[in-house]
Scaffold this motif. Sequence first.
Motif, PDB file in Angstrom:
ATOM      1  N   VAL A  57       0.842  -1.190   0.000  1.00  0.00           N
ATOM      2  CA  VAL A  57       0.000   0.000   0.000  1.00  0.00           C
ATOM      3  C   VAL A  57       0.878   1.241   0.000  1.00  0.00           C
ATOM      4  CG1 VAL A  57      -1.819   1.266   1.190  1.00  0.00           C
ATOM      5  CG2 VAL A  57      -1.797  -1.244   1.251  1.00  0.00           C
ATOM      6  N   SER A  58       0.662   2.102  -0.986  1.00  0.00           N
ATOM      7  CA  SER A  58       1.449   3.328  -1.102  1.00  0.00           C
ATOM      8  C   SER A  58       0.520   4.527  -1.109  1.00  0.00           C
ATOM      9  CB  SER A  58       2.269   3.292  -2.400  1.00  0.00           C
ATOM     10  OG  SER A  58       3.034   4.446  -2.544  1.00  0.00           O
ATOM     11  N   MET A  59       0.779   5.491  -0.245  1.00  0.00           N
ATOM     12  CA  MET A  59       0.040   6.740  -0.184  1.00  0.00           C
ATOM     13  C   MET A  59      -1.481   6.544  -0.060  1.00  0.00           C
ATOM     14  SD  MET A  59       2.106   9.219  -0.150  1.00  0.00           S
ATOM     15  CE  MET A  59       3.893   9.405  -0.377  1.00  0.00           C
ATOM     16  N   PRO A  60      -1.966   5.864   0.969  1.00  0.00           N
ATOM     17  CA  PRO A  60      -3.422   5.723   1.118  1.00  0.00           C
ATOM     18  C   PRO A  60      -4.048   7.019   1.647  1.00  0.00           C
ATOM     19  CG  PRO A  60      -2.316   4.742   2.993  1.00  0.00           C
ATOM     20  CD  PRO A  60      -1.222   5.209   2.053  1.00  0.00           C
ATOM     21  N   THR A  61      -5.351   7.130   1.487  1.00  0.00           N
ATOM     22  CA  THR A  61      -6.099   8.228   2.105  1.00  0.00           C
ATOM     23  C   THR A  61      -7.180   7.616   2.978  1.00  0.00           C
ATOM     24  OG1 THR A  61      -7.757   8.383   0.349  1.00  0.00           O
ATOM     25  CG2 THR A  61      -5.717   9.646   0.050  1.00  0.00           C
ATOM     26  N   GLY A  62      -7.778   8.425   3.808  1.00  0.00           N
ATOM     27  CA  GLY A  62      -8.865   7.940   4.636  1.00  0.00           C
ATOM     28  C   GLY A  62      -8.542   7.960   6.112  1.00  0.00           C
ATOM     29  N   PRO A  63      -9.462   7.485   6.933  1.00  0.00           N
ATOM     30  CA  PRO A  63      -9.320   7.607   8.396  1.00  0.00           C
ATOM     31  C   PRO A  63      -8.189   6.778   8.997  1.00  0.00           C
ATOM     32  CG  PRO A  63     -11.257   6.282   7.812  1.00  0.00           C
ATOM     33  CD  PRO A  63     -10.756   6.892   6.545  1.00  0.00           C
ATOM     34  N   VAL A  64      -7.738   5.705   8.320  1.00  0.00           N
ATOM     35  CA  VAL A  64      -6.669   4.864   8.889  1.00  0.00           C
ATOM     36  C   VAL A  64      -5.454   4.853   7.962  1.00  0.00           C
ATOM     37  CG1 VAL A  64      -8.191   3.411  10.275  1.00  0.00           C
ATOM     38  CG2 VAL A  64      -7.749   2.819   7.875  1.00  0.00           C
ATOM     39  N   LYS A  65      -5.225   5.944   7.241  1.00  0.00           N
ATOM     40  CA  LYS A  65      -4.157   5.965   6.243  1.00  0.00           C
ATOM     41  C   LYS A  65      -2.784   5.741   6.870  1.00  0.00           C
ATOM     42  CE  LYS A  65      -3.672  11.014   6.225  1.00  0.00           C
ATOM     43  NZ  LYS A  65      -3.729  12.239   5.378  1.00  0.00           N
ATOM     44  N   THR A  66      -2.572   6.238   8.088  1.00  0.00           N
ATOM     45  CA  THR A  66      -1.268   6.055   8.732  1.00  0.00           C
ATOM     46  C   THR A  66      -1.025   4.598   9.071  1.00  0.00           C
ATOM     47  OG1 THR A  66      -1.391   8.278   9.667  1.00  0.00           O
ATOM     48  CG2 THR A  66       0.208   6.765  10.647  1.00  0.00           C
ATOM     49  N   ASP A  67      -2.072   3.913   9.522  1.00  0.00           N
ATOM     50  CA  ASP A  67      -1.933   2.512   9.931  1.00  0.00           C
ATOM     51  C   ASP A  67      -1.785   1.568   8.740  1.00  0.00           C
ATOM     52  OD1 ASP A  67      -2.214   3.230  12.617  1.00  0.00           O
ATOM     53  OD2 ASP A  67      -4.403   3.124  12.499  1.00  0.00           O
ATOM     54  N   ILE A  68      -2.391   1.939   7.619  1.00  0.00           N
ATOM     55  CA  ILE A  68      -2.407   1.014   6.486  1.00  0.00           C
ATOM     56  C   ILE A  68      -1.226   1.205   5.546  1.00  0.00           C
ATOM     57  CG2 ILE A  68      -3.722   2.381   4.804  1.00  0.00           C
ATOM     58  CD1 ILE A  68      -5.377  -0.141   4.259  1.00  0.00           C
ATOM     59  N   PHE A  87     -12.375 -11.549  -1.233  1.00  0.00           N
ATOM     60  CA  PHE A  87     -12.051 -10.530  -0.227  1.00  0.00           C
ATOM     61  C   PHE A  87     -11.055 -11.086   0.781  1.00  0.00           C
ATOM     62  CE2 PHE A  87     -13.318  -7.935   3.601  1.00  0.00           C
ATOM     63  CZ  PHE A  87     -12.752  -6.754   3.137  1.00  0.00           C
ATOM     64  N   TYR A  88      -9.966 -10.346   0.982  1.00  0.00           N
ATOM     65  CA  TYR A  88      -8.863 -10.792   1.845  1.00  0.00           C
ATOM     66  C   TYR A  88      -9.085 -10.418   3.301  1.00  0.00           C
ATOM     67  CZ  TYR A  88      -3.980 -11.570   3.252  1.00  0.00           C
ATOM     68  OH  TYR A  88      -2.839 -12.020   3.853  1.00  0.00           O
ATOM     69  N   GLY A  89      -9.992  -9.466   3.525  1.00  0.00           N
ATOM     70  CA  GLY A  89     -10.230  -8.970   4.874  1.00  0.00           C
ATOM     71  C   GLY A  89      -9.627  -7.589   5.039  1.00  0.00           C
ATOM     72  N   ASP A  90     -10.098  -6.873   6.044  1.00  0.00           N
ATOM     73  CA  ASP A  90      -9.571  -5.533   6.312  1.00  0.00           C
ATOM     74  C   ASP A  90      -8.163  -5.641   6.879  1.00  0.00           C
ATOM     75  OD1 ASP A  90     -11.854  -3.914   5.579  1.00  0.00           O
ATOM     76  OD2 ASP A  90     -12.876  -4.841   7.289  1.00  0.00           O
ATOM     77  N   LEU A  91      -7.274  -4.757   6.418  1.00  0.00           N
ATOM     78  CA  LEU A  91      -5.864  -4.845   6.791  1.00  0.00           C
ATOM     79  C   LEU A  91      -5.575  -4.287   8.172  1.00  0.00           C
ATOM     80  CD1 LEU A  91      -4.123  -3.872   3.408  1.00  0.00           C
ATOM     81  CD2 LEU A  91      -4.592  -6.146   4.333  1.00  0.00           C
ATOM     82  N   VAL A  92      -6.439  -3.401   8.676  1.00  0.00           N
ATOM     83  CA  VAL A  92      -6.224  -2.817  10.004  1.00  0.00           C
ATOM     84  C   VAL A  92      -7.544  -2.767  10.750  1.00  0.00           C
ATOM     85  CG1 VAL A  92      -4.229  -1.429   9.302  1.00  0.00           C
ATOM     86  CG2 VAL A  92      -6.510  -0.466   9.093  1.00  0.00           C
ATOM     87  N   GLU A  93      -7.445  -2.720  12.077  1.00  0.00           N
ATOM     88  CA  GLU A  93      -8.638  -2.551  12.897  1.00  0.00           C
ATOM     89  C   GLU A  93      -9.126  -1.110  12.789  1.00  0.00           C
ATOM     90  OE1 GLU A  93      -7.872  -3.734  16.876  1.00  0.00           O
ATOM     91  OE2 GLU A  93      -7.334  -5.806  16.359  1.00  0.00           O
ATOM     92  N   GLY A  94     -10.399  -0.924  13.001  1.00  0.00           N
ATOM     93  CA  GLY A  94     -10.942   0.432  12.980  1.00  0.00           C
ATOM     94  C   GLY A  94     -11.457   0.854  11.624  1.00  0.00           C
ATOM     95  N   PHE A  95     -11.365  -0.029  10.624  1.00  0.00           N
ATOM     96  CA  PHE A  95     -11.905   0.301   9.309  1.00  0.00           C
ATOM     97  C   PHE A  95     -12.585  -0.941   8.742  1.00  0.00           C
ATOM     98  CE2 PHE A  95     -11.888   0.782   4.714  1.00  0.00           C
ATOM     99  CZ  PHE A  95     -12.277   2.097   4.550  1.00  0.00           C
TER     100      PHE A  95
END
Length: 386
Positions: free
Chosen positions: A68-79, A112-120
């Motif tokens: 993952v490169s340069m994500p946006t959104g509420p968990v961008k730092t975690d992802i 679907f692989y599943g969400d990569l981080v909690e909180g999203f």
Amino acid sequence: MEKNIEEESFEALPDNNLRLLLDTIEGINQTKEFKSVLVESMEAIRLIMNSEASSLMLIDKDTGELYVSMPTGPVKTDIAGKRIPKDKGISGWVVSQKRPYLTNNPAESEHFYGDLVEGFKTRNIICVPLINRENEVIGVMQALNRRDGNEFTTRDVPVMQALASHITSAIERTRMIDRLHDRLKEKDTIIAEIHHRIKNNLQVILSIVEIEAMDMEAGNPKDVLSEVAHRIKSMAKLHEMLSEKNLENLVELGGYLKQLSETIQETMHSILYNVKLELQSDKVEVRQEQALLCGLIINELLINIYKHAFLKDEQDGKIKINLTREDDQVKLEVSDNGVGLPEDFKFEKGESIGMWIVEELLKKLNAQISVEGVGGARFMITFSSE
């Protein structure tokens, strides 16, 4: 539900969405820096698709994984920086199939692989491949969770594909620019190093000329100048080889010594036409500094052999150069079938300026030498290639 995606046109898009898309594409194409391209691209996806988050995932050429490169959104730092195996998840399917994928119920999708981080939690997702001019997939881009509880539709696919096409071109362009910048920096470093080496080599020549000048009255000035010319040629030959090999740091020593010995043989042939020179060599790569020192040593030894080892017209002379490598040890042997060496021969005695130069060069090379002088002369030099 999962959508079977077909090609659609832009005709159904509202005018304001079309203008936004065109403005975004223009901005991406004008961006010159790689990081800025990624930032612009991700914000464009999130804005145009009216999604909570977006991400661009590029393929690691070494592992084949998507990261993952340069994500946006509420968990961008975690992802950011998260990795997915190349054959897993929706993104893995898109890479393998080179087709877009859309689902408004990822929990029921077999890919679907599943969400990569909690909180999203992913409610819906649209993912398209980034395909370059060689028809290779270099990554994927995706929008996640359309705002206000709305769903993605097949009408969104051509928008994402248009963005993907321009984003791919921008990424490839900026990568090429970055590679060119890196090569220019590398060339600048190499050129600076070459100038440094030339400066050092000229200093070596100057020192030799000064030493020879002190004995000029005792010898033949023409011979003295000829020997200095040989030393200059040996240095020039190395620089010529380096330029032909794109200025690499390592030099194939056998090839260099072959060219050098042939040059010396051609020059000395008019003096001793009946002397043959043979070279046998393993493939041995050494640093530039080591190659130059070996070249200068061979230069001095060969000139000394040609001048002193043979009686003119009384025998067929043979000179052999043998280069081998055992582990990290390089062995360089020079021998002849001439008159041999005096019983009390030692480099330390300074038998000649040439032998004194060899002694000094051996010290710089951190080399050991052994000498035999019966039935001809034999010089055996050993040094580490590390």
